[in-house]
Design an enzyme around this catalytic site. Structure first.
Site, mmCIF file in Angstrom:
data_model
loop_
_atom_site.group_PDB
_atom_site.id
_atom_site.type_symbol
_atom_site.label_atom_id
_atom_site.label_comp_id
_atom_site.label_asym_id
_atom_site.label_seq_id
_atom_site.Cartn_x
_atom_site.Cartn_y
_atom_site.Cartn_z
ATOM 1 N N GLY A 31 0.803 -1.216 0.000
ATOM 2 C CA GLY A 31 0.000 0.000 0.000
ATOM 3 C C GLY A 31 0.840 1.272 0.000
ATOM 4 N N GLY A 36 5.178 3.831 -9.094
ATOM 5 C CA GLY A 36 5.943 2.589 -9.245
ATOM 6 C C GLY A 36 5.023 1.377 -9.146
ATOM 7 N N HIS A 37 4.150 1.387 -8.153
ATOM 8 C CA HIS A 37 3.190 0.281 -8.008
ATOM 9 C C HIS A 37 2.262 0.223 -9.228
ATOM 10 C CE1 HIS A 37 3.897 1.254 -3.577
ATOM 11 N NE2 HIS A 37 4.199 -0.027 -3.629
ATOM 12 N N VAL A 202 10.643 2.739 -11.290
ATOM 13 C CA VAL A 202 10.078 4.045 -11.650
ATOM 14 C C VAL A 202 10.666 5.093 -10.706
ATOM 15 C CG1 VAL A 202 7.956 5.400 -11.867
ATOM 16 C CG2 VAL A 202 7.974 2.984 -12.519
ATOM 17 N N ARG A 213 8.167 4.821 1.457
ATOM 18 C CA ARG A 213 8.882 5.418 2.596
ATOM 19 C C ARG A 213 9.337 6.850 2.305
ATOM 20 N NH1 ARG A 213 10.379 -0.047 3.053
ATOM 21 N NH2 ARG A 213 10.012 -0.936 5.127
HETATM 22 P P1 AMP Z 1 5.949 -2.458 -1.571
HETATM 23 O O1 AMP Z 1 4.566 -1.903 -1.458
HETATM 24 O O2 AMP Z 1 7.029 -1.478 -1.250
HETATM 25 O O3 AMP Z 1 6.101 -3.786 -0.883
HETATM 26 O O4 AMP Z 1 6.166 -2.751 -3.106
HETATM 27 C C1 AMP Z 1 5.274 -3.567 -3.815
HETATM 28 C C2 AMP Z 1 5.872 -3.870 -5.165
HETATM 29 O O5 AMP Z 1 6.100 -2.658 -5.872
HETATM 30 C C3 AMP Z 1 7.232 -4.563 -5.052
HETATM 31 O O6 AMP Z 1 7.321 -5.571 -6.040
HETATM 32 C C4 AMP Z 1 8.203 -3.444 -5.294
HETATM 33 O O7 AMP Z 1 9.442 -3.856 -5.818
HETATM 34 C C5 AMP Z 1 7.437 -2.605 -6.322
HETATM 35 N N1 AMP Z 1 7.939 -1.240 -6.338
HETATM 36 C C6 AMP Z 1 8.136 -0.424 -5.272
HETATM 37 N N2 AMP Z 1 8.666 0.743 -5.664
HETATM 38 C C7 AMP Z 1 8.822 0.678 -7.018
HETATM 39 C C8 AMP Z 1 9.329 1.562 -8.008
HETATM 40 N N3 AMP Z 1 9.804 2.755 -7.696
HETATM 41 N N4 AMP Z 1 9.319 1.151 -9.296
HETATM 42 C C9 AMP Z 1 8.842 -0.085 -9.623
HETATM 43 N N5 AMP Z 1 8.362 -0.968 -8.739
HETATM 44 C C10 AMP Z 1 8.344 -0.605 -7.444
#
Ligand code: AMP
Length: 294
Positions: A31, A36-37, A202, A213
Site C-alpha cells: 500500500g 511505481g506500483h 520508476v 517510505r
Molecule cells: P511495496 O509496497 O514497497 O512492498 O512494493 C510492492 C511492489 O512494488 C514490489 O514488487 C516493489 O518492488 C514494487 N515497487 C516499489 N517501488 C517501485 C518503483 N519505484 N518502481 C517499480 N516498482 C516498485
C-alpha cells in the site's frame, strides 16, 4: 474493482475466474501506492492473457479459453502491510497507510480485484513460530545481512498470498532486486510454475526511486535523498566505490552497504558492464534502497 477482505471470498472469486478461462496476473503490495506500483499493474494489464501459457504456465493453469469465448486475463492486487517482514518494529509502526487513496488509484488503474486483509486473515494461527525457508546465501548478504529475518517474513507472506491467488504471472519491482531473487527461490522451493516478471524501477524526475517510505522524509531529507541515484550513476560512469561513498556521505546518508555484484548471483564482482550496483542507506530515520545495472 471488487474489494475482498476475506480469504474465502477471494478464493471463490478466483475459482470463478478459472472456470471462465481467465488467466490471473498478481501484484502484491504494502500500500501507500505510487506510480511505481501502478506501473506493475499497467504491465500486468498490458501483457495480455496467456502470455505465460506453455511449460512455465501457472500452477492452476487449467485455465484455457472456453470454446467461443475470447481469452482474457484479470489483475489482482493485494494491499497488506506484512508484520513478519519488519525487523525493526518502529519501521512497522510508522509504515504509511493511505488506503482510501490506494483504492482510488487501483480503481483508476483498472484492477479487477483488491485483496485487503487484516493480519489475522493472513496469519490465522498468529505470527510467531512460523515456517522457515532455505534461502541459502541470499539470506546472509546485503538486505539479508542488514535486516535479519526480513526475507523469511517475505516468504511467509508470499507463500500465503500466492497459494491463495494462484497467479499465472506475478509482477514485482526490480527496485527490490534481492527480494525478486528470494521470491524466485520460493517459487522454486514450492515447485510452482508462476512466471515472475521483474519490472523496471520508476523514478521521480530527480532520479529518486519511488518508494512508500519517501513520504516519511522531511523536505531537506527529500532533497538530499537524490544522492543515492547520483552515487549509483557515478559507479555507472566508472567512478570508484570511494567516490560513490563520498556522494552518500556528503548528503548525510548512513550507509548500510554499497556493493557491486553479479546481476544473477549477487556475488561481489569488480565494476563491469552488466553488474548491478546496490545501495541501502539511512536518510535521517528512513532507510532507502536502490540499484542500477552498470
Ligand atoms: P511495496 O509496497 O514497497 O512492498 O512494493 C510492492 C511492489 O512494488 C514490489 O514488487 C516493489 O518492488 C514494487 N515497487 C516499489 N517501488 C517501485 C518503483 N519505484 N518502481 C517499480 N516498482 C516498485
Amino acid at each position: 474493482m471488487i474489494l475482498f477482505k476475506k480469504t474465502g471470498d477471494l478464493r471463490r472469486w478466483i475459482e470463478q475466474q478459472r472456470i471462465s478461462g481467465n488467466a490471473i496476473g498478481f501484484v502484491p503490495t504494502m500500500g501507500a501506492l505510487h506510480a511505481g506500483h501502478i506501473s506493475l499493474i499497467d504491465i500486468s494489464k498490458n501483457i495480455g492473457p496467456y502470455a505465460n501459457v506453455g511449460p512455465s504456465a501457472g500452477q492452476h493453469s487449467a485455465s484455457q479459453p472456453l470454446a467461443g469465448q475470447p481469452p482474457a486475463s484479470v489483475t489482482v492486487c493485494s494491499v497488506f502491510v506484512n508484520p513478519t517482514q519488519f525487523n525493526d518494529p518502529k519501521d512497522y509502526q510508522k509504515y504509511p497507510i493511505t488506503i482510501e487513496k490506494d483504492i482510488s488509484l487501483l480503481t483508476a488503474a483498472g484492477v479487477d480485484a483488491l485483496f485487503l486483509p487484516e493480519v489475522q486473515e493472513v496469519y490465522p494461527n498468529g505470527t510467531t513460530g512460523l515456517e522457515t525457508y532455505d534461502l541459502g546465501r541470499l539470506e546472509t548478504i546485503l538486505e539479508g545481512k542488514y535486516r535479519p529475518g526480513h526475507f523469511q517474513g517475505v516468504c511467509q507472506v508470499m507463500r500465503r498470498l500466492l497459494q491463495l491467488v494462484g497467479p499465472d504471472d506475478l509482477f514485482m519491482g526490480s527496485k527490490d532486486y534481492q527480494q525478486c531473487m528470494v521470491v524466485q527461490r520460493l517459487i522454486q522451493l514450492m515447485d510452482w510454475s508462476i512466471h515472475l516478471h521483474r519490472c523496471p524501477i520508476v523514478r521521480e524526475s530527480d532520479g529518486l526511486a519511488m518508494s512508500s517510505r519517501n513520504t516519511r522524509l522531511n523536505p531537506e531529507e527529500r532533497q538530499r535523498a537524490t544522492a543515492i541515484y547520483q552515487s549509483l550513476q557515478s559507479l555507472r560512469s566508472g567512478a570508484p566505490l570511494s567516490t560513490a561513498q563520498k556522494i552518500l556521505d556528503d548528503a548525510q546518508f548512513r550507509t548500510d552497504y554499497i556493493s557491486i555484484c553479479d546481476a544473477e548471483t549477487l556475488e561481489p564482482v569488480p565494476p563491469e558492464p552488466g553488474a548491478v550496483a546496490l545501495i541501502a542507506a539511512f536518510q535521517g530515520e528512513v532507510r532507502l534502497i536502490d540499484n542500477l545495472v552498470l
